[in-house]
Write an enzyme that holds these catalytic residues in place. Structure first.
Site, PDB file in Angstrom:
ATOM      1  N   GLY A   1       0.778  -1.235   0.000  1.00 22.11           N
ATOM      2  CA  GLY A   1       0.000   0.000   0.000  1.00 22.11           C
ATOM      3  C   GLY A   1       0.807   1.282   0.000  1.00 22.11           C
ATOM      4  O   GLY A   1       0.275   2.348   0.317  1.00 22.11           O
ATOM      5  N   GLY A   2       2.084   1.244  -0.339  1.00 19.35           N
ATOM      6  CA  GLY A   2       2.882   2.459  -0.369  1.00 19.35           C
ATOM      7  C   GLY A   2       2.475   3.391  -1.491  1.00 19.35           C
ATOM      8  O   GLY A   2       1.788   2.993  -2.443  1.00 19.35           O
TER       9      GLY A   2
ATOM     10  N   ASN B   1       5.074  -3.737  -8.040  1.00 20.52           N
ATOM     11  CA  ASN B   1       5.485  -4.462  -6.833  1.00 20.52           C
ATOM     12  C   ASN B   1       6.046  -5.843  -7.154  1.00 20.52           C
ATOM     13  O   ASN B   1       6.937  -6.334  -6.459  1.00 20.52           O
ATOM     14  CB  ASN B   1       4.316  -4.606  -5.877  1.00 20.52           C
ATOM     15  CG  ASN B   1       4.184  -3.437  -4.904  1.00 20.52           C
ATOM     16  OD1 ASN B   1       3.779  -3.620  -3.772  1.00 20.52           O
ATOM     17  ND2 ASN B   1       4.521  -2.245  -5.352  1.00 20.52           N
TER      18      ASN B   1
ATOM     19  N   ASN C   1       1.600  -8.969  -0.125  1.00 18.63           N
ATOM     20  CA  ASN C   1       2.697  -8.187   0.447  1.00 18.63           C
ATOM     21  C   ASN C   1       2.115  -7.028   1.247  1.00 18.63           C
ATOM     22  O   ASN C   1       1.342  -6.235   0.713  1.00 18.63           O
ATOM     23  CB  ASN C   1       3.592  -7.674  -0.688  1.00 18.63           C
ATOM     24  CG  ASN C   1       4.555  -6.584  -0.260  1.00 18.63           C
ATOM     25  OD1 ASN C   1       4.726  -5.592  -0.948  1.00 18.63           O
ATOM     26  ND2 ASN C   1       5.176  -6.758   0.883  1.00 18.63           N
TER      27      ASN C   1
ATOM     28  N   ARG D   1       7.065   5.345  -9.401  1.00 14.29           N
ATOM     29  CA  ARG D   1       6.185   5.378  -8.238  1.00 14.29           C
ATOM     30  C   ARG D   1       5.736   6.805  -7.935  1.00 14.29           C
ATOM     31  O   ARG D   1       4.579   7.029  -7.560  1.00 14.29           O
ATOM     32  CB  ARG D   1       6.903   4.778  -7.029  1.00 14.29           C
ATOM     33  CG  ARG D   1       7.167   3.284  -7.099  1.00 14.29           C
ATOM     34  CD  ARG D   1       5.939   2.480  -6.718  1.00 14.29           C
ATOM     35  NE  ARG D   1       5.508   2.682  -5.367  1.00 14.29           N
ATOM     36  CZ  ARG D   1       5.694   1.806  -4.366  1.00 14.29           C
ATOM     37  NH1 ARG D   1       6.315   0.673  -4.595  1.00 14.29           N
ATOM     38  NH2 ARG D   1       5.222   2.051  -3.163  1.00 14.29           N
TER      39      ARG D   1
ATOM     40  N   HIS E   1      11.422  -4.531   3.907  1.00 17.61           N
ATOM     41  CA  HIS E   1       9.999  -4.800   3.781  1.00 17.61           C
ATOM     42  C   HIS E   1       9.622  -5.360   2.414  1.00 17.61           C
ATOM     43  O   HIS E   1       8.527  -5.878   2.244  1.00 17.61           O
ATOM     44  CB  HIS E   1       9.238  -3.484   4.030  1.00 17.61           C
ATOM     45  CG  HIS E   1       7.755  -3.629   4.108  1.00 17.61           C
ATOM     46  ND1 HIS E   1       7.133  -4.471   5.001  1.00 17.61           N
ATOM     47  CD2 HIS E   1       6.752  -3.030   3.407  1.00 17.61           C
ATOM     48  CE1 HIS E   1       5.827  -4.388   4.861  1.00 17.61           C
ATOM     49  NE2 HIS E   1       5.566  -3.536   3.889  1.00 17.61           N
ATOM     50  N   TRP E   2      10.525  -5.263   1.452  1.00 20.42           N
ATOM     51  CA  TRP E   2      10.215  -5.585   0.058  1.00 20.42           C
ATOM     52  C   TRP E   2      10.974  -6.829  -0.373  1.00 20.42           C
ATOM     53  O   TRP E   2      11.722  -6.820  -1.335  1.00 20.42           O
ATOM     54  CB  TRP E   2      10.568  -4.385  -0.812  1.00 20.42           C
ATOM     55  CG  TRP E   2       9.526  -4.047  -1.819  1.00 20.42           C
ATOM     56  CD1 TRP E   2       8.234  -4.475  -1.865  1.00 20.42           C
ATOM     57  CD2 TRP E   2       9.701  -3.191  -2.950  1.00 20.42           C
ATOM     58  NE1 TRP E   2       7.578  -3.936  -2.943  1.00 20.42           N
ATOM     59  CE2 TRP E   2       8.460  -3.130  -3.622  1.00 20.42           C
ATOM     60  CE3 TRP E   2      10.772  -2.462  -3.438  1.00 20.42           C
ATOM     61  CZ2 TRP E   2       8.270  -2.377  -4.777  1.00 20.42           C
ATOM     62  CZ3 TRP E   2      10.585  -1.700  -4.580  1.00 20.42           C
ATOM     63  CH2 TRP E   2       9.342  -1.663  -5.244  1.00 20.42           C
TER      64      TRP E   2
END
Length: 287
Positions: free
Chosen positions: A34-35, A43, A102, A182, A260-261
């Site tokens: 959700g970034g 993603n 994710n 992004r 986190h990725w």
């Protein structure tokens, strides 16, 4: 570069959901994070081709992101996302599918399984949201994410700081063109006016969003692979062992030097673990 069999819009509950898909075989629905500026294709850019060698890979843009409609019910966001993704499965004629999620998409995948476990085969949850979120203050990474549209509004500098400082372990490895992609996506006027991911408003919403307080999680029958970067600065790595303790059919893999990725930083390992776990020949164990 990833090429797709098809890209299309699906009407779900009065809203458009963009979908890309590739491959054939057992179906995987991959739900992104959700970034700011996130989308399914960005993603999972390092994963789709590899997984499509063995599976039919369905990659939607979540409500509020990419080329999908921007409406999200903020009184129960994970429930709304789960309902929408289940509606997408209905429209695609999928009685069940494996789910890979994710972060924000991990919370949606888990909520979908909790509500309708019969619609889900196996679960892969990668640094999912909604895990122990009422048991401490937000992490620095989550604070950075939630403040992106606040203050002076979105900027390339804010997004670069979030991605390179909090999203990954090695910020220098993130190319400028990924930041730019992004950033441009984050400027959608509908998203700026009403960001899809925001701080919970009210105690009821906050508790709804902590999925570890849902008693159903301790009886969830679906085999689950939990993946977590040991250096995650957005969702606390302690969430991995917590899920392993709570869920009766969960395996946990935690990796060092990973933020986190994980699907991007450790793509080769991620692709192998997911393909092995979701293989029809696989049992719960992944070793």
């Amino acid at each position: 570069m990833t090429t797709f069999i098809s890209e299309y819009l699906v009407r779900v509950n009065g809203h458009d959901i963009f979908v890309a898909e590739k491959g054939s075989g057992p179906v995987i629905v991959m739900l992104h994070g959700g970034g700011p500026g996130a989308s399914g294709l960005s993603n999972y850019s390092r994963n789709i081709d590899a997984l499509a060698e063995h599976f039919r890979v369905v990659v939607p843009d979540m409500p509020g992101y990419g080329r999908s409609s921007k409406h999200v019910d903020h009184s129960d966001p994970f429930g709304y996302l789960a309902d929408t993704m289940r509606g997408l499965m209905d429209e695609l004629g999928l009685l069940s599918a494996h789910l890979v999620g994710n972060s924000y998409g991990g919370a949606a995948a888990l909520r979908l399984a909790l509500d309708t476990p019969q619609r889900v085969g196996k679960l892969v949850l990668m640094g999912p949201g909604g895990i122990g979120t009422t048991r401490g203050l937000p992490t620095p990474g989550l604070k950075s994410l939630l403040s992106y549209y606040g203050g002076d509004g979105p900027s390339r500098e804010k997004l670069a700081a979030f991605i390179r400082t909090y999203l990954v372990y090695d910020g220098a490895a993130v190319p400028d063109d990924l930041i730019e992609l992004r950033y441009q996506a984050s400027l959608d006027p509908d998203v700026v006016a009403s960001p899809p991911l925001r701080r919970p408003s009210g105690l009821r919403t906050l508790w709804r969003m902590d999925l570890t307080r849902d008693k159903r999680v301790t009886a969830l029958p679906n085999p689950t692979l939990v993946l977590w970067g040991r250096d995650d600065k957005v969702n606390r790595p302690a969430g991995g062992p917590l899920l392993q303790r709570l869920m009766p059919n969960a395996e946990l893999v935690m990796t060092s030097h990973t933020g986190h990725w994980m699907q991007w930083e450790r793509a080769e390992l991620f692709n192998r673990l997911v393909a092995d776990f979701l293989s029809p020949e696989s049992d719960l164990a992944i070793a």
